[in-house]
Design a protein around this motif. Structure first.
Motif, mmCIF file in Angstrom:
data_model
loop_
_atom_site.group_PDB
_atom_site.id
_atom_site.type_symbol
_atom_site.label_atom_id
_atom_site.label_comp_id
_atom_site.label_asym_id
_atom_site.label_seq_id
_atom_site.Cartn_x
_atom_site.Cartn_y
_atom_site.Cartn_z
ATOM 1 N N MET A 95 -12.084 0.793 7.157
ATOM 2 C CA MET A 95 -10.556 0.896 6.414
ATOM 3 C C MET A 95 -10.865 1.360 5.195
ATOM 4 S SD MET A 95 -8.891 -2.535 7.894
ATOM 5 C CE MET A 95 -9.670 -3.498 7.227
ATOM 6 N N THR A 96 -9.795 2.144 4.612
ATOM 7 C CA THR A 96 -9.588 2.601 3.150
ATOM 8 C C THR A 96 -8.315 1.923 2.639
ATOM 9 O OG1 THR A 96 -10.744 4.532 3.719
ATOM 10 C CG2 THR A 96 -9.627 4.519 1.546
ATOM 11 N N VAL A 97 -8.734 1.236 1.378
ATOM 12 C CA VAL A 97 -7.381 0.486 0.889
ATOM 13 C C VAL A 97 -7.036 1.644 -0.273
ATOM 14 C CG1 VAL A 97 -6.673 -1.194 -0.563
ATOM 15 C CG2 VAL A 97 -8.319 -1.719 1.335
ATOM 16 N N TYR A 98 -5.435 2.151 -0.135
ATOM 17 C CA TYR A 98 -5.262 2.930 -1.026
ATOM 18 C C TYR A 98 -4.089 2.149 -1.923
ATOM 19 C CZ TYR A 98 -6.483 7.107 1.935
ATOM 20 O OH TYR A 98 -7.174 8.092 2.448
ATOM 21 N N VAL A 99 -3.927 2.616 -3.129
ATOM 22 C CA VAL A 99 -2.863 1.866 -3.833
ATOM 23 C C VAL A 99 -1.605 3.059 -3.762
ATOM 24 C CG1 VAL A 99 -3.667 2.851 -6.191
ATOM 25 C CG2 VAL A 99 -2.118 0.922 -6.090
ATOM 26 N N THR A 100 -0.586 2.257 -3.530
ATOM 27 C CA THR A 100 0.522 2.853 -3.520
ATOM 28 C C THR A 100 1.455 2.807 -4.713
ATOM 29 O OG1 THR A 100 0.990 2.170 -1.051
ATOM 30 C CG2 THR A 100 2.895 3.269 -1.784
ATOM 31 N N CYS A 101 2.164 3.918 -5.143
ATOM 32 C CA CYS A 101 3.097 3.825 -6.243
ATOM 33 C C CYS A 101 4.259 3.146 -5.913
ATOM 34 C CB CYS A 101 3.350 5.027 -6.957
ATOM 35 S SG CYS A 101 4.702 5.156 -8.299
ATOM 36 N N PRO A 102 4.695 2.374 -6.718
ATOM 37 C CA PRO A 102 5.962 1.243 -6.418
ATOM 38 C C PRO A 102 7.281 1.999 -6.761
ATOM 39 C CG PRO A 102 4.535 0.170 -7.911
ATOM 40 C CD PRO A 102 3.901 1.296 -7.755
ATOM 41 N N SER A 103 7.131 3.266 -7.272
ATOM 42 C CA SER A 103 8.321 3.916 -7.760
ATOM 43 C C SER A 103 8.175 5.330 -6.829
ATOM 44 C CB SER A 103 8.064 4.254 -9.341
ATOM 45 O OG SER A 103 9.074 5.484 -9.530
ATOM 46 N N LEU A 142 -1.349 -1.312 -11.186
ATOM 47 C CA LEU A 142 -2.065 -2.531 -11.021
ATOM 48 C C LEU A 142 -1.240 -3.668 -11.796
ATOM 49 C CD1 LEU A 142 -5.724 -0.888 -12.219
ATOM 50 C CD2 LEU A 142 -4.596 -1.289 -9.901
ATOM 51 N N GLN A 143 -1.699 -4.705 -11.366
ATOM 52 C CA GLN A 143 -1.023 -6.183 -11.788
ATOM 53 C C GLN A 143 -1.527 -6.329 -13.440
ATOM 54 O OE1 GLN A 143 1.328 -7.961 -10.576
ATOM 55 N NE2 GLN A 143 1.113 -7.906 -8.558
ATOM 56 N N PRO A 144 -0.684 -6.341 -14.412
ATOM 57 C CA PRO A 144 -1.510 -6.347 -15.706
ATOM 58 C C PRO A 144 -2.376 -7.493 -16.052
ATOM 59 C CG PRO A 144 0.994 -6.152 -15.676
ATOM 60 C CD PRO A 144 0.580 -6.391 -14.317
ATOM 61 N N SER A 145 -2.008 -8.711 -15.273
ATOM 62 C CA SER A 145 -2.983 -9.823 -15.501
ATOM 63 C C SER A 145 -4.141 -9.998 -14.783
ATOM 64 C CB SER A 145 -1.976 -11.060 -14.976
ATOM 65 O OG SER A 145 -1.479 -11.158 -13.820
ATOM 66 N N SER A 146 -4.274 -9.453 -13.365
ATOM 67 C CA SER A 146 -5.299 -9.589 -12.664
ATOM 68 C C SER A 146 -5.889 -8.386 -12.348
ATOM 69 C CB SER A 146 -4.980 -10.247 -11.482
ATOM 70 O OG SER A 146 -3.998 -9.583 -10.863
ATOM 71 N N ASN A 147 -5.360 -6.972 -12.651
ATOM 72 C CA ASN A 147 -5.848 -5.723 -12.258
ATOM 73 C C ASN A 147 -5.913 -5.626 -10.841
ATOM 74 O OD1 ASN A 147 -6.186 -4.240 -14.438
ATOM 75 N ND2 ASN A 147 -8.465 -3.934 -14.152
ATOM 76 N N SER A 148 -5.382 -6.623 -9.980
ATOM 77 C CA SER A 148 -5.402 -6.372 -8.678
ATOM 78 C C SER A 148 -4.112 -5.279 -8.231
ATOM 79 C CB SER A 148 -5.011 -7.691 -7.789
ATOM 80 O OG SER A 148 -3.658 -8.189 -8.354
ATOM 81 N N LEU A 149 -4.169 -4.693 -7.165
ATOM 82 C CA LEU A 149 -3.205 -3.598 -6.553
ATOM 83 C C LEU A 149 -1.769 -4.249 -6.456
ATOM 84 C CD1 LEU A 149 -5.425 -1.663 -3.968
ATOM 85 C CD2 LEU A 149 -5.553 -1.681 -6.435
ATOM 86 N N ILE A 150 -0.891 -3.576 -6.996
ATOM 87 C CA ILE A 150 0.561 -4.016 -6.918
ATOM 88 C C ILE A 150 1.020 -3.860 -5.330
ATOM 89 C CG2 ILE A 150 2.990 -3.781 -7.519
ATOM 90 C CD1 ILE A 150 1.816 -3.083 -10.591
#
Ligand SMILES: [Zn+2]
Length: 238
Positions: free
Chosen positions: A94-102, A140-148
Motif C-alpha cells: 500500500m501507499t499512504v498519500y496525504v490529502t489536502c483538507p482544502s 500535518l498535525q502541528p503537534s505530532s506531525n501526523s497526517l491530517i
C-alpha cells in the motif's frame, strides 16, 4: 508471464522455511492477532510466552544443553507479532498519500535513499485553478506531525495478484467465461443476473482481430468495471 511476474512474491512465504515447532508457534501468534483481533501489546506478550515455554522445555527444564537443532528452531521464533506477521507475507502493498483538507489534492510520500520512513510536504503545493495562488493548506498535525487526512491506496496489481494466487480462483474466474462461450448460439437472456449475461461481452473483440474476448484458449479473461461514487450523471436534485 503476466501472472508469474505479479504473483511470484505471493508464493514466497518465509514461514515455509521454518521448522514444524516454529511454524506452529508463529501460527498461534498470528491466529490470535488476525482472527481473534487481540491488541499488538497482547500479541507481543503471547509471542514472548511461546518463546519462553519452548526455551524452558528445551533448556533448563530439560536439565541439559540445547541441541543445535533446538537452538536454530528458537531463533526462528520472533519475540514480537510484527516480525511473526511478516513471515506469512500477509501485508498488502500500500501507499499512504496525504490529502489536502482544502483542495483534496493528493501528495505522494518521499523516501530518503536507504530509508523506509515516509516524508510528506508540510503544506499543500497544489494550484487548484491556474488563476488561483498555491493552496498552502497545512497537511500535518502541528503537534505530532501526523497526517491530517491520510489516503491509503492498495496497489491494484498487488490486490489482483493476491487474488489470483488463491488456487480456487482460476476455476471461479474461468467458469462464467466458458459458459458464455458455450451459449453463443442462443440469444442473450432477457433478464441479466450479472455482467456475463450482458450483450456486450458476447461480441467484445479479443486481443487478436476476428477473435472474441471470451474465446480464451486456455488463458484467463478478467473483466473489470470502474465505479465512481461521487459524480451524479443526472445532476444533483435534492
Ligand atoms: Zn490544497
Amino acid at each position: 508471464m503476466f501472472k508469474r511476474l505479479l504473483l511470484d512474491h505471493h508464493y514466497h512465504c518465509p514461514v515455509d522455511r521454518c521448522g514444524d515447532i516454529a511454524q506452529v508457534s508463529l501460527f498461534i501468534g498470528v491466529l490470535c492477532s488476525v482472527i481473534l483481533s487481540i491488541s499488538q501489546r497482547v500479541a507481543n506478550l503471547i509471542m514472548g510466552l511461546l518463546f519462553l515455554v519452548l526455551w524452558l522445555a528445551f533448556g533448563p527444564a530439560a536439565g541439559g544443553e540445547m541441541t543445535i537443532l533446538q537452538r536454530n528452531m528458537l531463533k526462528q521464533i520472533p519475540m514480537n507479532i510484527t516480525s511473526a506477521l511478516s513471515r506469512f507475507n500477509l501485508h498488502p502493498r500500500m501507499t499512504v498519500y496525504v490529502t489536502c483538507p482544502s483542495c483534496s489534492c493528493l501528495h505522494k510520500p518521499v523516501f530518503k535513499p536507504g530509508s523506509s520512513v515516509a516524508e510528506y510536504p508540510s503544506h499543500c503545493t497544489n494550484k487548484p485553478k491556474p488563476w488561483l495562488p498555491i493552496c498552502n493548506q497545512c497537511l500535518l498535525q502541528p503537534s505530532s506531525n501526523s497526517l491530517i487526512k491520510p489516503y491509503v491506496y492498495h496497489h491494484f496489481h498487488n490486490f489482483l495478484a493476491s487474488l489470483l494466487s488463491r488456487s480456487e480462483i482460476d476455476m471461479i474466474i474461468d467458469k462464467p467465461c466458458d459458459r458464455l462461450m458455450g451459449s453463443l448460439d442462443w440469444p442473450a437472456p432477457l433478464n441479466s443476473k450479472d455482467i456475463w449475461d450482458g450483450e456486450f461481452l458476447r461480441t467484445f473483440q479479443g486481443s487478436l482481430p476476428q477473435t472474441l474476448f471470451i474465446d480464451r484458449k486456455g488463458e484467463s479473461r478478467l473483466v473489470f468495471s470502474l465505479n465512481i461514487d461521487f459524480f451524479n450523471v443526472e445532476d444533483v436534485r435534492i
